[in-house]
Motif scaffolding. Structure first.
Motif, PDB file in Angstrom:
ATOM      1  N   PRO A  45       0.807  -1.176   0.432  1.00 56.23           N
ATOM      2  CA  PRO A  45      -0.326   0.359  -0.161  1.00 56.23           C
ATOM      3  C   PRO A  45       0.855   1.105   0.098  1.00 56.23           C
ATOM      4  O   PRO A  45       2.106   1.394   0.810  1.00 56.23           O
ATOM      5  CB  PRO A  45      -0.834   0.403   1.276  1.00 56.23           C
ATOM      6  N   ASP A  46       0.196   2.498  -0.936  1.00 56.22           N
ATOM      7  CA  ASP A  46       0.764   3.836  -0.882  1.00 56.22           C
ATOM      8  C   ASP A  46      -0.160   4.371  -0.450  1.00 56.22           C
ATOM      9  O   ASP A  46      -1.201   4.640  -0.911  1.00 56.22           O
ATOM     10  CB  ASP A  46       1.598   4.144  -2.087  1.00 56.22           C
ATOM     11  N   ILE A  47      -0.166   4.869   0.673  1.00 57.38           N
ATOM     12  CA  ILE A  47      -0.825   5.500   1.303  1.00 57.38           C
ATOM     13  C   ILE A  47      -0.722   7.029   1.751  1.00 57.38           C
ATOM     14  O   ILE A  47       0.278   7.877   2.043  1.00 57.38           O
ATOM     15  CB  ILE A  47      -1.493   5.217   3.279  1.00 57.38           C
ATOM     16  N   GLN A  48      -1.492   7.967   0.965  1.00 59.04           N
ATOM     17  CA  GLN A  48      -1.223   9.156   0.578  1.00 59.04           C
ATOM     18  C   GLN A  48      -2.667  10.340   1.215  1.00 59.04           C
ATOM     19  O   GLN A  48      -4.104   9.589   1.387  1.00 59.04           O
ATOM     20  CB  GLN A  48      -1.563  10.137  -0.899  1.00 59.04           C
ATOM     21  N   VAL A  49      -2.485  11.328   2.588  1.00 62.65           N
ATOM     22  CA  VAL A  49      -2.880  11.864   3.332  1.00 62.65           C
ATOM     23  C   VAL A  49      -3.053  13.759   3.160  1.00 62.65           C
ATOM     24  O   VAL A  49      -2.434  13.719   3.040  1.00 62.65           O
ATOM     25  CB  VAL A  49      -3.077  11.409   4.416  1.00 62.65           C
ATOM     26  N   ALA A  50      -4.649  13.532   2.484  1.00 62.82           N
ATOM     27  CA  ALA A  50      -4.457  15.242   2.336  1.00 62.82           C
ATOM     28  C   ALA A  50      -5.727  15.873   2.773  1.00 62.82           C
ATOM     29  O   ALA A  50      -6.377  15.535   3.781  1.00 62.82           O
ATOM     30  CB  ALA A  50      -5.235  15.649   0.617  1.00 62.82           C
ATOM     31  N   VAL A  51      -5.018  16.768   3.643  1.00 63.94           N
ATOM     32  CA  VAL A  51      -5.459  17.914   4.676  1.00 63.94           C
ATOM     33  C   VAL A  51      -6.125  19.649   4.481  1.00 63.94           C
ATOM     34  O   VAL A  51      -5.318  19.537   4.041  1.00 63.94           O
ATOM     35  CB  VAL A  51      -4.398  17.984   6.531  1.00 63.94           C
ATOM     36  N   SER A  52      -7.222  19.731   4.657  1.00 59.54           N
ATOM     37  CA  SER A  52      -7.191  20.937   4.334  1.00 59.54           C
ATOM     38  C   SER A  52      -8.612  21.443   5.306  1.00 59.54           C
ATOM     39  O   SER A  52      -8.948  20.330   6.427  1.00 59.54           O
ATOM     40  CB  SER A  52      -8.099  21.025   3.048  1.00 59.54           C
ATOM     41  N   LEU A  53      -8.452  22.463   6.411  1.00 62.29           N
ATOM     42  CA  LEU A  53      -9.002  22.714   6.730  1.00 62.29           C
ATOM     43  C   LEU A  53     -10.474  23.890   6.671  1.00 62.29           C
ATOM     44  O   LEU A  53      -9.836  25.117   5.653  1.00 62.29           O
ATOM     45  CB  LEU A  53      -8.055  23.828   7.949  1.00 62.29           C
ATOM     46  N   ASP A  54     -11.781  24.419   7.592  1.00 65.00           N
ATOM     47  CA  ASP A  54     -12.325  25.640   7.121  1.00 65.00           C
ATOM     48  C   ASP A  54     -12.718  26.254   8.543  1.00 65.00           C
ATOM     49  O   ASP A  54     -12.262  25.055   9.595  1.00 65.00           O
ATOM     50  CB  ASP A  54     -13.172  25.077   6.301  1.00 65.00           C
ATOM     51  N   ALA A  55     -13.116  27.478   9.376  1.00 62.77           N
ATOM     52  CA  ALA A  55     -13.245  28.149  10.081  1.00 62.77           C
ATOM     53  C   ALA A  55     -14.148  28.969   9.367  1.00 62.77           C
ATOM     54  O   ALA A  55     -13.895  29.908   8.484  1.00 62.77           O
ATOM     55  CB  ALA A  55     -12.332  28.353  10.642  1.00 62.77           C
ATOM     56  N   ARG A  56     -15.225  29.391  10.042  1.00 67.23           N
ATOM     57  CA  ARG A  56     -16.274  30.326  10.320  1.00 67.23           C
ATOM     58  C   ARG A  56     -16.776  30.587  11.463  1.00 67.23           C
ATOM     59  O   ARG A  56     -17.191  29.814  12.615  1.00 67.23           O
ATOM     60  CB  ARG A  56     -17.418  30.233   9.067  1.00 67.23           C
ATOM     61  N   LYS A  57     -17.398  31.773  11.518  1.00 63.58           N
ATOM     62  CA  LYS A  57     -17.727  32.420  12.710  1.00 63.58           C
ATOM     63  C   LYS A  57     -19.841  32.274  13.198  1.00 63.58           C
ATOM     64  O   LYS A  57     -20.376  31.835  11.762  1.00 63.58           O
ATOM     65  CB  LYS A  57     -17.779  33.713  12.884  1.00 63.58           C
ATOM     66  N   ARG A  58     -20.153  31.212  13.872  1.00 61.95           N
ATOM     67  CA  ARG A  58     -20.952  31.012  13.819  1.00 61.95           C
ATOM     68  C   ARG A  58     -21.850  32.619  14.403  1.00 61.95           C
ATOM     69  O   ARG A  58     -21.446  33.351  14.611  1.00 61.95           O
ATOM     70  CB  ARG A  58     -21.411  30.104  14.870  1.00 61.95           C
ATOM     71  N   ALA A  59     -23.225  32.090  14.026  1.00 64.39           N
ATOM     72  CA  ALA A  59     -24.438  33.440  14.312  1.00 64.39           C
ATOM     73  C   ALA A  59     -24.218  33.754  15.894  1.00 64.39           C
ATOM     74  O   ALA A  59     -24.329  35.158  16.447  1.00 64.39           O
ATOM     75  CB  ALA A  59     -25.845  33.394  14.221  1.00 64.39           C
ATOM     76  N   VAL A  60     -23.844  33.207  16.918  1.00 64.69           N
ATOM     77  CA  VAL A  60     -23.583  33.078  18.536  1.00 64.69           C
ATOM     78  C   VAL A  60     -22.310  33.658  18.768  1.00 64.69           C
ATOM     79  O   VAL A  60     -21.586  33.743  18.105  1.00 64.69           O
ATOM     80  CB  VAL A  60     -23.908  32.285  19.269  1.00 64.69           C
ATOM     81  N   GLU A  61     -22.762  34.686  19.571  1.00 69.22           N
ATOM     82  CA  GLU A  61     -21.204  35.320  19.963  1.00 69.22           C
ATOM     83  C   GLU A  61     -20.279  34.591  20.824  1.00 69.22           C
ATOM     84  O   GLU A  61     -20.463  34.367  21.055  1.00 69.22           O
ATOM     85  CB  GLU A  61     -21.134  36.733  20.045  1.00 69.22           C
TER      86      GLU A  61
END
Length: 168
Positions: A45-61
């Protein structure tokens, strides 16, 4: 306590962070070996791992949603056949206070995913094991390096996009 000039020292704001929720937002696991019946003798096996991120403000302070996105592909080195493909979006809802505005972006994309990582690692291990493969215990993600890579990528893309177009 007072300083020599009679002023009281300004204390750094106290950072408060708590994880309010964790959840799998989306997940898929495709076992190509079972679907296609691949039989090619020895499997490397040759395993490739790709990681990405996402962040966002929610309606609550002071609340933010942070998503760790993993795409894992395992191929047989000998034949190039895909053994399995796994995609998982693992999210967390965080309450964050006391982080200066200029430090909030890196905080959300480094510290928050770091707290979620052990849980998503366990899910990946369990799903690969339950999918008929040895449990995949992925290496710890260096979120600081990932953040720096993304900043470098954006700085290379942005100058080209901001240059005015010439009309001839």
């Amino acid at each position: 306590m007072t300083e020599a000039n009679g002023a009281t020292p300004t204390a750094a704001p106290q950072v408060k962070m708590s994880v309010l929720a964790q959840y799998v937002r989306d997940m898929s696991f495709e076992n190509m070996v079972a679907q296609k019946g691949l039989t090619s003798g020895e499997v490397q096996p040759d395993i490739q791992v790709a990681v990405s991120l996402d962040a966002r403000k929610r309606a609550v302070e002071h609340q933010y949603e942070v998503i760790n996105k993993f795409r894992i592909t395992s191929k047989n080195k000998a034949t190039g056949d895909t053994l399995f493909l796994m995609e998982v979006d693992y999210g967390g809802v965080f309450h964050v206070e006391g982080v200066p505005e200029e430090q909030l972006h890196p905080f959300l994309l480094i510290e928050c995913p770091r707290m979620l990582f052990p849980f998503v690692r366990r899910i990946i291990s369990d799903v690969t094991r339950d999918g008929g493969f040895p449990p995949l215990n992925i290496d710890t993600v260096d979120y600081l390096a990932l953040y720096r890579q993304e900043l470098a990528r954006r700085s290379q893309v942005q100058p080209a996009a901001t240059q005015p177009e010439t009309v001839q």
